[in-house]
Design a protein around this motif. Structure first.
Motif, mmCIF file in Angstrom:
data_model
loop_
_atom_site.group_PDB
_atom_site.id
_atom_site.type_symbol
_atom_site.label_atom_id
_atom_site.label_comp_id
_atom_site.label_asym_id
_atom_site.label_seq_id
_atom_site.Cartn_x
_atom_site.Cartn_y
_atom_site.Cartn_z
ATOM 1 N N ILE A 261 0.842 -1.204 0.000
ATOM 2 C CA ILE A 261 0.000 0.000 0.000
ATOM 3 C C ILE A 261 0.867 1.240 0.000
ATOM 4 O O ILE A 261 0.692 2.156 -0.816
ATOM 5 N N LEU A 262 1.845 1.286 0.909
ATOM 6 C CA LEU A 262 2.681 2.479 1.051
ATOM 7 C C LEU A 262 3.568 2.736 -0.157
ATOM 8 O O LEU A 262 3.928 3.888 -0.430
ATOM 9 N N LEU A 263 3.930 1.694 -0.898
ATOM 10 C CA LEU A 263 4.870 1.864 -2.006
ATOM 11 C C LEU A 263 4.176 2.085 -3.343
ATOM 12 O O LEU A 263 4.839 2.156 -4.377
ATOM 13 N N ASP A 264 2.861 2.225 -3.351
ATOM 14 C CA ASP A 264 2.135 2.428 -4.599
ATOM 15 C C ASP A 264 1.997 3.915 -4.912
ATOM 16 O O ASP A 264 1.950 4.751 -4.004
ATOM 17 N N ASP A 265 1.907 4.230 -6.208
ATOM 18 C CA ASP A 265 1.762 5.622 -6.637
ATOM 19 C C ASP A 265 0.374 6.166 -6.333
ATOM 20 O O ASP A 265 0.199 7.370 -6.172
ATOM 21 N N LYS A 266 -0.632 5.286 -6.235
ATOM 22 C CA LYS A 266 -2.009 5.698 -5.972
ATOM 23 C C LYS A 266 -2.536 4.956 -4.747
ATOM 24 O O LYS A 266 -2.384 3.747 -4.645
ATOM 25 N N GLN A 267 -3.154 5.719 -3.841
ATOM 26 C CA GLN A 267 -3.677 5.144 -2.616
ATOM 27 C C GLN A 267 -5.040 5.752 -2.305
ATOM 28 O O GLN A 267 -5.311 6.900 -2.659
ATOM 29 N N GLU A 268 -5.898 4.977 -1.636
ATOM 30 C CA GLU A 268 -7.236 5.469 -1.307
ATOM 31 C C GLU A 268 -7.702 4.901 0.024
ATOM 32 O O GLU A 268 -7.411 3.752 0.360
ATOM 33 N N ALA A 269 -8.425 5.717 0.766
ATOM 34 C CA ALA A 269 -9.111 5.279 1.974
ATOM 35 C C ALA A 269 -10.587 5.614 1.826
ATOM 36 O O ALA A 269 -10.941 6.772 1.606
ATOM 37 N N THR B 4 -10.824 9.404 0.429
ATOM 38 C CA THR B 4 -9.618 10.217 0.281
ATOM 39 C C THR B 4 -8.674 9.493 -0.665
ATOM 40 O O THR B 4 -8.291 8.350 -0.400
ATOM 41 N N LYS B 5 -8.336 10.156 -1.782
ATOM 42 C CA LYS B 5 -7.452 9.562 -2.780
ATOM 43 C C LYS B 5 -6.187 10.404 -2.890
ATOM 44 O O LYS B 5 -6.226 11.631 -2.788
ATOM 45 N N ALA B 6 -5.072 9.734 -3.095
ATOM 46 C CA ALA B 6 -3.809 10.430 -3.318
ATOM 47 C C ALA B 6 -3.079 9.759 -4.467
ATOM 48 O O ALA B 6 -3.090 8.534 -4.582
ATOM 49 N N PHE B 7 -2.483 10.563 -5.342
ATOM 50 C CA PHE B 7 -1.682 9.989 -6.410
ATOM 51 C C PHE B 7 -0.529 10.923 -6.749
ATOM 52 O O PHE B 7 -0.490 12.070 -6.310
ATOM 53 N N GLY B 8 0.427 10.393 -7.489
ATOM 54 C CA GLY B 8 1.672 11.116 -7.702
ATOM 55 C C GLY B 8 2.629 10.909 -6.546
ATOM 56 O O GLY B 8 3.539 11.721 -6.328
ATOM 57 N N LEU B 9 2.472 9.810 -5.794
ATOM 58 C CA LEU B 9 3.315 9.588 -4.627
ATOM 59 C C LEU B 9 4.718 9.108 -4.984
ATOM 60 O O LEU B 9 5.598 9.107 -4.135
ATOM 61 N N THR B 10 4.936 8.702 -6.233
ATOM 62 C CA THR B 10 6.272 8.286 -6.658
ATOM 63 C C THR B 10 7.012 9.419 -7.364
ATOM 64 O O THR B 10 8.115 9.204 -7.876
ATOM 65 N N LYS B 11 6.416 10.609 -7.397
ATOM 66 C CA LYS B 11 6.988 11.740 -8.143
ATOM 67 C C LYS B 11 7.496 12.824 -7.191
ATOM 68 O O LYS B 11 6.993 12.981 -6.084
ATOM 69 N N GLU B 12 8.474 13.581 -7.675
ATOM 70 C CA GLU B 12 8.972 14.703 -6.888
ATOM 71 C C GLU B 12 8.027 15.893 -6.978
ATOM 72 O O GLU B 12 8.016 16.761 -6.095
ATOM 73 N N HIS B 13 7.254 15.954 -8.057
ATOM 74 C CA HIS B 13 6.307 17.056 -8.247
ATOM 75 C C HIS B 13 4.948 16.504 -8.670
ATOM 76 O O HIS B 13 4.813 15.332 -8.993
ATOM 77 N N GLU B 14 3.963 17.398 -8.622
ATOM 78 C CA GLU B 14 2.597 17.102 -9.066
ATOM 79 C C GLU B 14 1.898 16.049 -8.210
ATOM 80 O O GLU B 14 1.110 15.237 -8.703
ATOM 81 N N PHE B 15 2.178 16.086 -6.905
ATOM 82 C CA PHE B 15 1.409 15.289 -5.956
ATOM 83 C C PHE B 15 0.000 15.869 -5.859
ATOM 84 O O PHE B 15 -0.198 17.080 -5.862
ATOM 85 N N LYS B 16 -0.998 14.993 -5.786
ATOM 86 C CA LYS B 16 -2.386 15.431 -5.704
ATOM 87 C C LYS B 16 -3.144 14.555 -4.714
ATOM 88 O O LYS B 16 -2.890 13.355 -4.613
ATOM 89 N N THR B 17 -4.079 15.169 -4.005
ATOM 90 C CA THR B 17 -4.951 14.402 -3.121
ATOM 91 C C THR B 17 -6.350 14.993 -3.154
ATOM 92 O O THR B 17 -6.519 16.198 -3.367
ATOM 93 N N GLU B 18 -7.336 14.141 -2.957
ATOM 94 C CA GLU B 18 -8.745 14.544 -3.011
ATOM 95 C C GLU B 18 -9.499 13.901 -1.851
ATOM 96 O O GLU B 18 -9.326 12.726 -1.562
ATOM 97 N N THR B 19 -10.327 14.692 -1.177
ATOM 98 C CA THR B 19 -11.271 14.161 -0.198
ATOM 99 C C THR B 19 -12.668 14.530 -0.664
ATOM 100 O O THR B 19 -12.958 15.711 -0.901
#
Length: 375
Positions: free
Chosen positions: A52-60, A107-122
């Motif tokens: 879960i922690l090592l994926d580029d996209k995560q959701e709760a 709550t979704k988060a993506f761009g977790l493997t990138k240095e820029h353009e991290f995004k999250t949505e609730t």
């Protein structure tokens, strides 16, 4: 409630999200026993968390527990939220209110493997929001409410980004009214709001890519859990049928700080390169805890050899009584005061292709749509 108080309110919500709790039922207490080989079982939990922690996209996905509200807040304000046609009182008396959210959120988060353009949505989809005062129901509205935090590329040459907090209140009338009260007299919020985060974003830049931090932090997180289990601050139980539960009771601010702040401090101590982040986060959490009178709740992480089950939250927070003489700064004076907060939810985690990010707005740079607001 001005800037400082609003940031504190957000801090409490963030802190609450750190304490995913699932209370043990009485039947569990009768049949579950303490784990004997805790190192082996903590190894199962570590392997469950890793993908879960090592994926580029995560959701709760967050659901209410039974008939309890997902989130509730008791507050006082000088504004009149009765929605009556009568003229508001002019005696400056603060009136008590309670707002409750029922339904489901994600709550979704993506761009977790990138240095820029991290995004999250609730996103709260068709949530029922109820407002009451002194036991009298004032209104109940079904609404959709979304927030976004995003770093968006403005140009490639030169490379330039914009970082912001976005609130979509276009289908959240009651929430907008409460926010307007919180921000202060005369505040009128647009349907879609942009709040510039660029001044503070640079402090957190060393954290990206987040998966690198998560990967490095995981062993220290597991060690912190093991230490607390050894000190009897957590219990690790099994039904001896392949199911496990990590459980803690939260009875005070000290218990909460021990579960949340101390492990973070140890983590930051291991990463010299993010010392600036430690200063910001420590200050933020300390400010939040100073405003809190008491915290009670419970923490449990249910899991098996191969997966983490639904986790949840039971947390009740009582705020310190706010006195008018607490601050001499004009921007801190307010006729809006939070009295208590409560969270009650069950949370399912997913990642990778299970996370649908297709509905994330593509017009965040258009400030004819997202109107800038000074918080």
């Amino acid at each position: 409630m001005k800037r400082k108080s609003i940031l504190f309110f957000a801090s409490v919500l963030a802190l609450g999200a750190c304490a995913n709790a699932l209370q043990e039922s009485s039947s569990q207490a009768d049949t579950w026993v303490e784990v004997k080989d805790s190192d082996k079982v903590f190894g199962f939990l570590d392997e469950d968390i890793k993908p879960i922690l090592l994926d580029d996209k995560q959701e709760a996905t967050i659901k209410q527990k039974g008939d309890k509200p997902l989130f509730a807040m008791d507050f006082e304000t000088g504004g009149d939220l009765s929605f009556s046609s009568e003229e508001p009182s002019s005696n400056n008396e603060l009136k008590p209110y309670r707002i409750e959210f029922f339904g489901e959120a994600s709550t979704k988060a993506f761009g977790l493997t990138k240095e820029h353009e991290f995004k999250t949505e609730t996103h709260f989809e068709n949530a029922t929001v109820s407002l009451s005062s002194k036991g009298e129901d004032l209104t109940s509205i079904t609404q959709t409410f979304s927030t976004y935090i995003a770093e968006t590329k403005k140009s490639s040459n030169p490379l330039e980004y914009e970082q912001g907090l976005y609130l979509d209140l276009s289908h959240a009338k009651l929430t907008r009214i409460i926010f307007e009260e919180a921000f202060g007299e005369g505040t009128v919020l647009e349907d879609r709001i942009f709040i510039d985060l660029s001044s503070s974003w640079s402090s957190f830049a060393p954290l990206f890519p987040l998966v690198d931090i998560f990967d490095g932090a995981r062993p220290y997180f597991m060690d912190a859990l093991k230490d607390r289990c050894s000190d009897k601050k957590l219990s690790l139980k099994t039904d001896e049928k392949g199911h496990y539960s990590l459980f803690a009771s939260i009875e005070s601010k000290e218990d909460f700080a021990d579960l949340v702040k101390d492990p973070l401090d140890k983590l930051f101590d291991r990463y010299v390169d993010i010392a600036s982040v430690k200063t910001v986060v420590d200050g933020y959490i300390d400010d939040a805890l100073r405003e809190i009178k008491s915290i009670k709740g419970s923490l449990s992480i249910p899991f098996t050899v191969t997966s983490i089950g639904d986790i949840g939250l039971e947390l009740n927070v009582e705020m310190n009584e706010k006195k008018k003489t607490d601050s001499s700064e004009a921007e801190d004076s307010s006729d809006f005061a939070v009295k208590s907060l409560s969270f009650s939810s069950e949370i399912a985690l997913s990642h990778g292709n299970e996370v649908d990010v297709s509905d994330f707005p593509g017009d965040l740079l258009d400030h004819n749509v997202w109107k800038e607001f000074e918080a």
